[in-house]
Design an enzyme around this catalytic site. Structure first.
Site, short mmCIF file in Angstrom:
data_model
loop_
_atom_site.label_atom_id
_atom_site.label_comp_id
_atom_site.label_asym_id
_atom_site.label_seq_id
_atom_site.Cartn_x
_atom_site.Cartn_y
_atom_site.Cartn_z
CG HIS A 1 -2.07 0.88 1.16
ND1 HIS A 1 -3.22 0.68 1.87
CD2 HIS A 1 -2.26 2.03 0.45
CE1 HIS A 1 -4.07 1.65 1.61
NE2 HIS A 1 -3.51 2.49 0.75
CG ASP B 1 -2.87 4.76 3.16
OD1 ASP B 1 -2.62 5.12 1.99
OD2 ASP B 1 -3.94 5.03 3.74
CG ASN C 1 -10.42 8.45 4.02
OD1 ASN C 1 -11.01 7.80 4.86
ND2 ASN C 1 -10.92 8.64 2.80
CG ASP D 1 -6.29 3.08 -1.22
OD1 ASP D 1 -7.11 2.96 -0.33
OD2 ASP D 1 -5.25 3.75 -1.11
CG HIS E 1 -1.11 6.35 -2.12
ND1 HIS E 1 -2.14 6.13 -3.01
CD2 HIS E 1 -1.56 5.89 -0.92
CE1 HIS E 1 -3.17 5.57 -2.37
NE2 HIS E 1 -2.84 5.42 -1.10
CG LEU E 2 5.52 4.70 -5.36
CD1 LEU E 2 6.20 3.72 -6.32
CD2 LEU E 2 6.51 5.20 -4.32
NE ARG E 3 0.08 11.20 -3.33
CZ ARG E 3 -0.99 10.61 -2.79
NH1 ARG E 3 -1.71 9.77 -3.51
NH2 ARG E 3 -1.33 10.85 -1.55
CG HIS F 1 -6.75 1.92 4.76
ND1 HIS F 1 -8.09 1.71 4.62
CD2 HIS F 1 -6.37 2.66 3.69
CE1 HIS F 1 -8.50 2.29 3.51
NE2 HIS F 1 -7.48 2.88 2.92
ZN ZN Z 1 -7.31 3.97 1.21
#
Ligand code: ZN
Lengths: 333, 436
Positions: free
Chosen positions: B57, B304, B277, B151, B59-61, B231
């Site tokens: 999980h 996350d 979140n 996600d 986020h590398l954007r 999560h």
């Molecule tokens: Zn999420």
């Protein structure tokens, strides 16, 4: 008092000091020349991200009566509405030399951010943030309660007194009300007993942790003879599909203050409303205009309370200056 | 290729043994390793050796929000955090909902060379929740996608969720759900409870998560598919997953480091660095999530990791973005919450941060036991170290760590990716051939 962000931050002593200072300010306002030199040379910025002509005018009047320079900075027609951030706006005001920033914002906690962020050195006064707090409204409500109900039977001077033993019902949309949150904390600090009255949908989850009783039944609470009934504004947008109550009529039947309910109240009970009122929804014209209603006086008291708050945050004092009580308010550098 | 002898580490926190790394694999362990020819020695006395950490999980954007993070900066942060494999979430711009985009992300990860990057594919086109994305094409692409997730958004429509669960069976995929009932969380800002009531922030009730998890485990059981709950954050969610597992439903669940460590009390200062979140929950929820992780109800820890540019956090709470960075603090937080409290061993940490995530993601060459012949994806951690987290000192391009200023235990000393050191002495090892 460095800032005024939440009534939850005030001790009983601080709250009483503000009320006493407000009383001293009000006394000066009975004079022919209302303007005091106290804050001459200081700059107060009214930073309003949300429309509220009433509150802005009240703060502006308060600051001007203390001879402060006032800058009104409103989201409408300024760079704020073009997406300028709170941070940039605050830094602009800092550059203008704001000694105090009176902020109204639609986001809960925005005044806290302003005070904690060091985007400005000025004192921060919360003039209403989201559904969080509106501390000067609660203070003017407490001031009004004290004036009418403390020393009631002896006619004694309420100076120095708190609200010990008073029973206050706060009725309506507690969930979305910063006035309710501020009053629950302040009135409890001052010794009053608060009962919140609302349909269950207009009470927040977690309300059981508040320093107030909760009832779903207005008539039962009125039958107990409260000393004051504070009606909260209910916005019509709150109903409708999946809304918080089925219809305005059902709301009014259950929670509106009308002539019939008014007649049940003890003679001394006062009726309050932070304004603007939705006549015919949470309060009928009979109730709003009855002699028990102190709504108009609340507005006048608002100026005195805001004078007191501005004076206290800008003079850095926590106690009523003796000269203030004597009505000889001097200039503070 | 360099032959490296790692000496004195406690393998999975248990027995001390030297480990010889050669040609990207573990060539020998113990006396044979000690005696073998080698080019480099990495002294690891007092350190714990773990399999390289695997994050499901991240986020590398990139593509789309390179102002927050790039695959380059994010994977460097991952290596420093002890990771050798991350799964890049699909909510990029363009969304990772086609074979072309997932292959681009996969290639950028390979070119950077800091960790293995496995893209997550979107479940629905544009994360819009209505039409299935080409899951099969993403699975068959060079990126070999096995985890699918919208996600950031919940696959809310029960029919779409059912179809996705069923369809992914054809290529052994798993649907990873962000469990959030949208109607119950409209304009929500924080956990709904005592603190939200006082702060006047719109609540994100626990039931909005639990209702979706309950529905999804029933759907997964009905169609016989794999479900991964992202999560998980509430005590009720732990109960539902425990119940589902007892019924034999093929569900796995993830907890984040922040939900193991931080509570909604932190929101009282309105600092958006704590806005995330699902939101930070109560102390009772944190306790239940820790208990669930310790007893195996929760299978994995996923970071996350959600970087945001400064302006998205340097503002009032309501205007701020949801999310926290986490790659460089995850292991320390798990140590603080689970190991130092005596609830888990380092072998358990290896299970929840490496073995099981790799198994869920069907990654064959990660999350392997520390045994001869296995790929040399390894992490050395100094459990006795303590450090104060400083956002500015991290390798992630963003500053939104909620742990800034906190002292945390443990430090990643070295990370090996297929036998090559990406981190030594707590610093990145630049390598030739790396391409941004
Ligand atoms: Zn999420």
């Amino acid at each position: 008092m460095r800032h005024l962000l939440s009534t939850g931050d005030l001790s009983r002593e601080q709250a009483v000091t503000i009320l006493d200072t407000a009383a001293a300010m009000a006394a000066t306002q009975a004079r022919e020349i209302k303007k005091l030199p106290t804050l001459r040379g200081r700059t107060v910025v009214n930073l309003f991200f949300e429309d509220s002509t009433r509150t802005r005018i009240s703060f502006e009047t308060a600051a001007k009566r203390l001879s402060a320079d006032v800058i009104n900075f409103s989201a409408k027609g300024s760079s704020v509405s073009k997406g300028e951030s709170l941070k940039d706006t605050a830094q602009t005001l800092q550059a203008m030399g704001a000694d105090a920033v009176v902020i109204r914002h639609h986001a809960s906690g925005a005044p806290h951010r302003l005070a904690a962020s060091r985007w400005t050195d000025g004192a921060v006064v919360n003039a209403g943030d989201g559904t969080h707090q509106h501390p000067t409204q609660a203070l003017l409500d407490a001031y009004t309660l004290r004036r009418h109900l403390i020393g009631l039977h002896g006619g004694a001077d309420p100076t120095g007194r708190d609200l010990d033993g008073l029973r206050v019902a706060i009725v309506g949309d507690v969930l979305h009300s910063r006035v309710a949150r501020s009053n629950v904390q302040l009135l409890h600090t001052l010794g009053a007993q608060v009962t919140l009255v609302a349909p269950p949908t207009l009470l927040p989850v977690g309300v059981e942790s508040w320093t107030a009783d909760v009832s779903y039944h207005l008539d039962e609470v009125l039958a107990q003879g409260p000393d004051a009934v504070m009606m909260l504004r209910v916005q019509r947008e709150r109903m409708g599909g999946g809304g918080f109550f089925p219809s305005p009529w059902e709301y009014t039947r259950g929670y509106g203050l009308d002539a019939r309910r008014l007649a049940q109240l003890p003679e001394h009970t006062i009726v309050m409303h932070p304004g603007p009122m939705n006549r015919g929804l949470e309060i009928s014209a009979d109730a709003a205009d009855s002699p028990r209603s102190v709504v108009v006086e609340q507005v006048a008291n608002g100026v005195a309370v805001r004078m007191a708050v501005l004076y206290l945050v800008l003079s850095g004092q926590d106690q009523t200056a003796g000269d203030l009580v004597a009505g000889q308010i001097g200039a503070h550098a | 290729m360099t032959t490296t002898l790692i000496t004195g580490a406690r393998l999975l926190g248990e027995d001390v043994a030297d480990v010889l790394v050669e040609d990207g694999r573990i060539a020998a362990i113990g006396a044979t390793a000690t005696a073998a020819r080698h080019d480099v020695v990495v002294p690891a006395d007092g350190l714990v050796m773990l399999p390289g950490l695997v994050d499901l999980h991240t986020h590398l954007r990139e593509p789309g929000r390179e102002d927050a993070e790039t695959i380059w900066s994010g994977t460097r942060a991952a290596a420093l955090g002890g990771f050798t494999c991350v799964h890049a979430m699909a909510n990029t711009n363009p969304v990772q909902d086609t074979a072309g985009v997932v292959e681009q992300v996969w290639r950028l990860g390979r070119d950077a060379g800091w960790v293995d990057v496995h893209p997550v594919g979107a479940v629905t086109v544009g994360l819009a929740g209505t039409q299935l994305a080409e899951l099969g094409a993403m699975a068959a692409s060079a990126a070999r996608v096995r985890i699918f997730s919208d996600d950031g958004k919940c696959v809310h429509d029960p029919v779409v969720m059912r179809r996705a669960l069923e369809y992914a069976k054809a290529f052994d995929g798993v649907i990873a759900q962000h469990s959030q009932e949208p109607g119950l969380t409209a304009s929500s800002q924080m956990h709904e409870g005592i603190v939200s009531a006082e702060l006047g922030l719109t609540g994100w009730p626990a039931v909005a998560e639990e209702a979706i998890i309950a529905r999804d485990v029933l759907l997964a059981g009905h169609v016989g598919s794999r479900l991964h709950v992202l999560h998980l954050s509430t005590a009720g969610s732990v109960d539902i997953v425990r119940w589902a597992k007892a019924r034999g439903i093929d569900v796995t669940a993830e907890a984040t480091p922040h939900h193991l460590f931080l509570t909604d009390e932190l929101v009282r200062g309105y600092d958006p660095v704590f806005k995330v979140n699902p939101p930070l929950r109560t102390a009772a929820d944190v306790e239940a999530v820790r208990a669930g992780l310790a007893d195996g109800t929760i299978d994995t820890v996923g970071t996350d990791h959600a970087p945001h540019p400064r302006e998205d956090k340097d503002c009032e709470w309501a205007a701020a973005a949801f999310g926290m960075t986490g790659l460089e603090t995850a292991l320390s937080v798990v140590q603080a919450a689970m190991v130092d409290t005596g609830r888990m061993t380092w072998a358990d940490v290896a299970r929840v941060m490496s073995f099981t995530p790799a198994a869920i993601g069907r990654v064959a060459d990660q999350g392997r036991p520390i045994e001869v012949g296995e790929p040399a994806n390894l992490t050395l951690v100094d459990p006795a170290a303590r450090r104060v987290v400083t956002a500015q000192d991290q390798a992630t391009a963003s500053l939104n760590t909620p742990f800034g200023g906190m002292e945390l235990p443990g430090r990643v000393v070295a990370t090996f990716l297929h036998g090559r050191a990406t981190v030594l002495e707590g610093r990145l090892v630049e390598h030739e051939g790396a391409r941004r």
